[in-house]
Design an enzyme around this catalytic site. Structure first.
Site, mmCIF file in Angstrom:
data_model
loop_
_atom_site.group_PDB
_atom_site.id
_atom_site.type_symbol
_atom_site.label_atom_id
_atom_site.label_comp_id
_atom_site.label_asym_id
_atom_site.label_seq_id
_atom_site.Cartn_x
_atom_site.Cartn_y
_atom_site.Cartn_z
ATOM 1 N N SER A 120 0.833 -1.213 0.000
ATOM 2 C CA SER A 120 0.000 0.000 0.000
ATOM 3 C C SER A 120 0.866 1.261 0.000
ATOM 4 C CB SER A 120 -0.908 0.014 1.231
ATOM 5 O OG SER A 120 -0.133 0.284 2.379
ATOM 6 N N ASP A 128 -1.395 -1.060 -3.694
ATOM 7 C CA ASP A 128 -2.702 -0.929 -3.039
ATOM 8 C C ASP A 128 -2.947 0.514 -2.584
ATOM 9 O OD1 ASP A 128 -5.071 -2.021 -1.899
ATOM 10 O OD2 ASP A 128 -4.092 -2.236 0.054
ATOM 11 N N ASP A 155 -6.681 4.957 -6.083
ATOM 12 C CA ASP A 155 -7.796 5.231 -5.163
ATOM 13 C C ASP A 155 -8.137 6.718 -5.175
ATOM 14 O OD1 ASP A 155 -9.556 5.576 -3.099
ATOM 15 O OD2 ASP A 155 -8.352 4.538 -1.591
ATOM 16 N N GLU A 182 -11.719 2.543 -7.061
ATOM 17 C CA GLU A 182 -12.730 2.453 -5.997
ATOM 18 C C GLU A 182 -13.805 3.500 -6.200
ATOM 19 O OE1 GLU A 182 -11.238 1.919 -2.032
ATOM 20 O OE2 GLU A 182 -12.874 3.055 -1.115
ATOM 21 N N HIS A 219 -12.268 -0.468 6.796
ATOM 22 C CA HIS A 219 -10.876 -0.899 7.000
ATOM 23 C C HIS A 219 -10.493 -0.984 8.482
ATOM 24 C CE1 HIS A 219 -10.428 0.502 2.766
ATOM 25 N NE2 HIS A 219 -9.529 -0.460 2.717
ATOM 26 N N HIS A 269 -12.875 -4.678 0.141
ATOM 27 C CA HIS A 269 -11.836 -4.104 1.012
ATOM 28 C C HIS A 269 -12.286 -4.214 2.462
ATOM 29 C CE1 HIS A 269 -8.897 -1.944 -1.682
ATOM 30 N NE2 HIS A 269 -9.761 -2.439 -2.539
ATOM 31 N N GLY A 270 -11.320 -4.076 3.378
ATOM 32 C CA GLY A 270 -11.665 -4.125 4.799
ATOM 33 C C GLY A 270 -12.197 -5.492 5.208
ATOM 34 N N THR A 316 -5.407 -6.343 8.248
ATOM 35 C CA THR A 316 -5.416 -6.237 9.712
ATOM 36 C C THR A 316 -5.446 -7.611 10.397
ATOM 37 O OG1 THR A 316 -6.526 -4.114 9.498
ATOM 38 C CG2 THR A 316 -6.688 -5.211 11.641
HETATM 39 O O1 G3H Z 1 -6.625 -2.698 0.836
HETATM 40 C C1 G3H Z 1 -6.470 -3.388 1.865
HETATM 41 C C2 G3H Z 1 -7.593 -3.877 2.616
HETATM 42 O O2 G3H Z 1 -8.790 -3.360 2.248
HETATM 43 C C3 G3H Z 1 -7.376 -4.446 3.958
HETATM 44 O O3 G3H Z 1 -8.312 -4.037 4.931
HETATM 45 O O4 G3H Z 1 -6.942 -4.254 7.003
HETATM 46 O O5 G3H Z 1 -9.383 -4.087 7.109
HETATM 47 O O6 G3H Z 1 -8.344 -6.143 6.216
HETATM 48 P P1 G3H Z 1 -8.236 -4.674 6.394
HETATM 49 ZN ZN ZN Z 2 -8.462 -1.377 1.218
#
Ligand code: G3H
Ligand code: ZN
Length: 276
Positions: free
Chosen positions: A49, A82, A104, A134, A176, A204-205, A229
């Site tokens: 990222s 990313d 993004d 996005e 996220h 994502h997230g 995460t």
């Molecule tokens: O682009 C990366 C992700 O969307 C990771 O999100 O840390 O909530 O799993 P996260």
């Molecule tokens: Zn993300």
């Protein structure tokens, strides 16, 4: 082997499987992600990222290390940039040989997002690089959780037609950096987006999504599933446990190795959940 993101995502979409896309922060992450993917016998996307680049102060060292780990793997591995907001960083990743980038512009107005993303797509497509963008901001990157954001299917279809993007990150209830896996995913919206948007959808997230809901999200139409995460939790818990059990430890390989092993195990498990 280093494999184009386009190939990995297209094969998964055709088979109705999910593709795990996991974030690399340190070299140990790249090693662990590939070890986990090899254990699962699955392809994987390693993503770096813009925030990780800021942490290191430069893209090239972590990118070259990640590309080298990908080339040495026995399973197909793609390398992806990313959440890039800096077009200069996108161009650098393309020059280094990344298979894909996520540009993004989700915080911009619709019109500005289309204009900026179209320009990035032109640059990348001339060089054979796949572009994810996005629409409908997935919150939480700044620590502020906004699971209420939603992507409108008709606007998403128009956005893909205008920009020419290859994959689309959509807001469907995730946020996220969630530490609990209890996000309320809007599966009906995923189905509507899948029916309306002609390119693969990206969740994502996904750390905030429970295993069963990850499976349902893929069934409903998600293809690329981004998780960061959840792996940092596994890494840090293992490092913490090692240091608590070995308070005199000084060799960084001992505790970082424990973290790396924990991430590899969790990656193999998550790839099985995604149907890989
Ligand atoms: O682009 C990366 C992700 O969307 C990771 O999100 O840390 O909530 O799993 P996260
Ligand atoms: Zn993300």
């Amino acid at each position: 082997m280093l494999t184009p993101t386009a190939d990995i995502v297209a094969a998964a979409r055709a088979a109705g499987r999910g593709v795990g896309a996991f974030n690399v922060i340190q070299l140990e992450h790249a090693e662990a992600l590939v070890a986990g993917a090899e254990k699962a016998g699955a392809p994987v996307v390693l993503q770096i990222s813009e925030n990780a680049v800021k942490y290191h102060g430069a893209l090239e060292p972590i990118a070259q290390a990640t590309l080298a780990v990908a080339r040495a793997s026995t399973t197909p591995v793609a390398v992806h940039l990313d959440h890039a907001t800096d077009v200069g960083l996108v161009r650098h990743a393309v020059l280094l040989g990344f298979g894909s980038v996520m540009y993004d512009a989700s915080v911009m107005s619709y019109v500005d997002n289309v204009a900026a993303t179209t320009e990035v797509v032109r640059h990348c497509h001339e060089r054979g690089v796949y572009v994810e963008a996005e629409l409908g901001e997935v919150g939480g990157k700044d620590g502020v959780h906004a699971p209420g954001a939603r992507t409108d299917p008709d606007e998403a279809a128009a956005y893909v037609a205008s920009t020419g993007v290859d994959a689309l990150a959509v807001a469907v209830g995730t946020s996220h950096a969630m530490l609990t896996r209890d996000a309320t995913v809007d599966f009906g919206l995923i189905e509507r987006l899948r029916a309306t948007v002609p390119v693969p959808l990206v969740l994502h997230g996904s750390s905030g999504v429970a295993d069963d809901d990850l499976r349902r999200a893929v069934e409903a139409g998600m293809t690329k599933v981004n998780i960061a995460t959840q792996l940092n939790k596994a890494f840090t818990a293992a490092v913490r446990a090692h240091l608590e059990a070995n308070p005199a430890a000084v060799d960084t390989r001992k505790y970082l190795g424990a973290g790396r092993d924990a991430v590899a195990t969790e990656v193999a498990r998550l790839l099985a959940v995604l149907g890989a």
